[in-house]
Design an enzyme around this catalytic site. Structure first.
Site, PDB file in Angstrom:
ATOM      1  N   ASP A  12       0.795  -1.248  -0.127  1.00 48.38           N
ATOM      2  CA  ASP A  12       0.069  -0.039   0.104  1.00 48.38           C
ATOM      3  C   ASP A  12       0.964   1.377  -0.013  1.00 48.38           C
ATOM      4  O   ASP A  12       1.816   1.408   0.707  1.00 48.38           O
ATOM      5  CB  ASP A  12      -0.890   0.213   1.082  1.00 48.38           C
ATOM      6  CG  ASP A  12      -1.978  -0.903   1.331  1.00 48.38           C
ATOM      7  OD1 ASP A  12      -2.183  -1.548   0.238  1.00 48.38           O
ATOM      8  OD2 ASP A  12      -2.583  -1.128   2.139  1.00 48.38           O
ATOM      9  N   GLY A  38      -3.496  -5.383   1.276  1.00 51.37           N
ATOM     10  CA  GLY A  38      -4.175  -6.262   0.580  1.00 51.37           C
ATOM     11  C   GLY A  38      -5.176  -6.974   1.265  1.00 51.37           C
ATOM     12  O   GLY A  38      -4.893  -7.578   2.434  1.00 51.37           O
ATOM     13  N   LYS A  39      -6.562  -7.250   0.778  1.00 50.09           N
ATOM     14  CA  LYS A  39      -7.488  -7.620   1.714  1.00 50.09           C
ATOM     15  C   LYS A  39      -7.235  -8.950   2.310  1.00 50.09           C
ATOM     16  O   LYS A  39      -7.611  -9.300   3.250  1.00 50.09           O
ATOM     17  CB  LYS A  39      -8.903  -7.423   0.925  1.00 50.09           C
ATOM     18  CG  LYS A  39      -9.246  -6.117   0.517  1.00 50.09           C
ATOM     19  CD  LYS A  39     -10.427  -6.106  -0.353  1.00 50.09           C
ATOM     20  CE  LYS A  39     -10.683  -4.601  -0.877  1.00 50.09           C
ATOM     21  NZ  LYS A  39     -10.605  -3.425   0.024  1.00 50.09           N
ATOM     22  N   ALA A  41      -4.236 -10.673   2.887  1.00 48.59           N
ATOM     23  CA  ALA A  41      -3.281 -10.713   3.840  1.00 48.59           C
ATOM     24  C   ALA A  41      -3.670  -9.891   5.047  1.00 48.59           C
ATOM     25  O   ALA A  41      -3.566 -10.108   6.207  1.00 48.59           O
ATOM     26  CB  ALA A  41      -2.010 -10.136   3.387  1.00 48.59           C
ATOM     27  N   ASP A 247     -11.429  -5.110   6.807  1.00 46.16           N
ATOM     28  CA  ASP A 247     -10.487  -6.484   6.625  1.00 46.16           C
ATOM     29  C   ASP A 247     -10.555  -6.912   8.064  1.00 46.16           C
ATOM     30  O   ASP A 247     -10.456  -8.135   8.455  1.00 46.16           O
ATOM     31  CB  ASP A 247      -9.378  -6.092   5.876  1.00 46.16           C
ATOM     32  CG  ASP A 247      -9.527  -5.987   4.734  1.00 46.16           C
ATOM     33  OD1 ASP A 247     -10.386  -6.338   3.887  1.00 46.16           O
ATOM     34  OD2 ASP A 247      -8.716  -5.060   4.160  1.00 46.16           O
TER      35      ASP A 247
HETATM   36  O1  RIB Z   1      -9.101  -3.263   2.273  1.00 45.32           O
HETATM   37  C1  RIB Z   1      -8.110  -2.526   2.286  1.00 45.32           C
HETATM   38  C2  RIB Z   1      -7.104  -2.872   1.378  1.00 45.32           C
HETATM   39  O2  RIB Z   1      -7.674  -2.847   0.122  1.00 45.32           O
HETATM   40  C3  RIB Z   1      -5.653  -2.196   1.261  1.00 45.32           C
HETATM   41  O3  RIB Z   1      -4.840  -2.721   2.072  1.00 45.32           O
HETATM   42  C4  RIB Z   1      -5.341  -2.290   0.025  1.00 45.32           C
HETATM   43  O4  RIB Z   1      -4.115  -3.021  -0.336  1.00 45.32           O
HETATM   44  C5  RIB Z   1      -6.394  -2.926  -0.950  1.00 45.32           C
HETATM   45  O5  RIB Z   1      -6.516  -3.939  -1.400  1.00 45.32           O
END
Ligand code: RIB
Length: 298
Positions: A12, A38-39, A41, A247
């Site tokens: 990010d 990344g959602k 991870a 997340d």
């Molecule tokens: O949900 C948040 C995530 O969405 C962020 O970390 C970004 O990488 C996107 O995938």
């Protein structure tokens, strides 16, 4: 007590601004942050920090970002045993702006995340069959997510589906799942109703056992086994960065469910985790531990 997450790993690149610029306008940033996201991870780390044994299936590039990501996960106690390395694509990246209100907008360049195909998922069928919960989002190939859902269904593994980012063509019938977690924007897109209470009624007829709608600081809605809709208020906090809050909710919720906690209590636990996460910058650096969640004053 285990959760398997199949999903994305992303670097990010976040810019903090007073407000997002209009077309053709230039604004100055207040600060910036490069962090792990990344959602997939994010949800895996949230489930792990909530106390559950987690396996993450995903794909990174053969690059320094991928290496750093692996180190970061290992350092935080998340196994990297089931991570693939793409020869074709670089590690995924995201470009995020966060406004003073804490609200965000995100552009994702999927990179290596697009490589996981149904064939890869097949290699993990035993792992999926053995786990309590399979947790999924939509930052990898749609076909792979569909395939994982049906694999899990066939072996009676509970599927928690967070179809984010939602596509206009999303059809829940293609994604057999037990729990569907949506935010209020996604629920409107799926049901065609702006009012979340109306929306959950409509979505409640789709045949999914439990539907959860999160609304940022607003009440979390639950429709469980066609009972009447219940509401849970997450604790009020001062939001500085909402990236990854959804997340954190999904990961903490899946963890609680895998421990056999009742769905209502799991929602309260996850709502508290998500509230804590918006008080700190970044996605993963803001995810609280089980101890922090349980000791948070309600
Ligand atoms: O949900 C948040 C995530 O969405 C962020 O970390 C970004 O990488 C996107 O995938």
């Amino acid at each position: 007590m285990s959760v398997v997450v199949i999903g994305s790993l992303i670097i990010d690149n976040t810019i903090y601004v007073q407000r997002i610029p209009n077309h053709g306008e230039t604004v100055f940033a207040k600060s910036s942050l490069v962090s792990f996201g990344g959602k997939g991870a994010n949800q895996a780390l949230a489930a792990h920090l909530s106390g559950t044994d987690v396996q993450l299936i995903g794909c990174i590039g053969q690059d320094s970002e991928g290496d750093q990501y692996k180190k970061h996960l290992k350092g935080n106690g998340v196994s990297t045993k089931f991570l693939l390395h793409s020869k074709k694509y670089k590690t995924g990246s995201a470009f995020i702006t966060v406004e003073e209100s804490g609200e965000n907008s995100i552009i994702v360049n999927p990179g290596a995340n697009q490589e996981i195909a149904p064939d890869h998922i097949d290699n993990y069928s035993e792992l999926i069959a053995k786990t309590d919960i399979l947790l999924l989002q939509q930052e990898i190939q749609e076909e792979s997510v569909k395939y994982a859902c049906s694999l899990a269904k066939n072996c009676n593994t509970k599927v928690v589906m967070n179809p984010s980012p939602i596509k206009p063509t999303f059809n829940i019938n293609d994604f057999p799942c037990d729990v569907l977690i949506l935010n209020e924007i996604e629920s409107e897109q799926l049901s065609g109703h702006k009012c979340p209470l109306k929306s959950i009624e409509v979505l409640g007829r789709l045949g999914v056992n439990s539907i959860i709608i999160t609304q940022g600081p607003g009440p979390i809605l639950l429709k469980h086994e066609s009972n009447k809709t219940l509401e849970y208020s997450p604790p009020k906090v001062n939001a500085v960065d909402t990236v990854g809050a959804g997340d954190t909710f999904a990961g903490a919720f899946a963890s609680a469910l895998s421990e056999g906690i009742q769905i209502k209590e799991a929602i309260q636990f996850a709502g508290t985790a998500a509230s804590i996460s918006v008080t700190k910058p970044g996605a993963q650096g803001a995810i609280p531990s089980k101890k922090e969640i349980e000791s948070f004053p309600l």
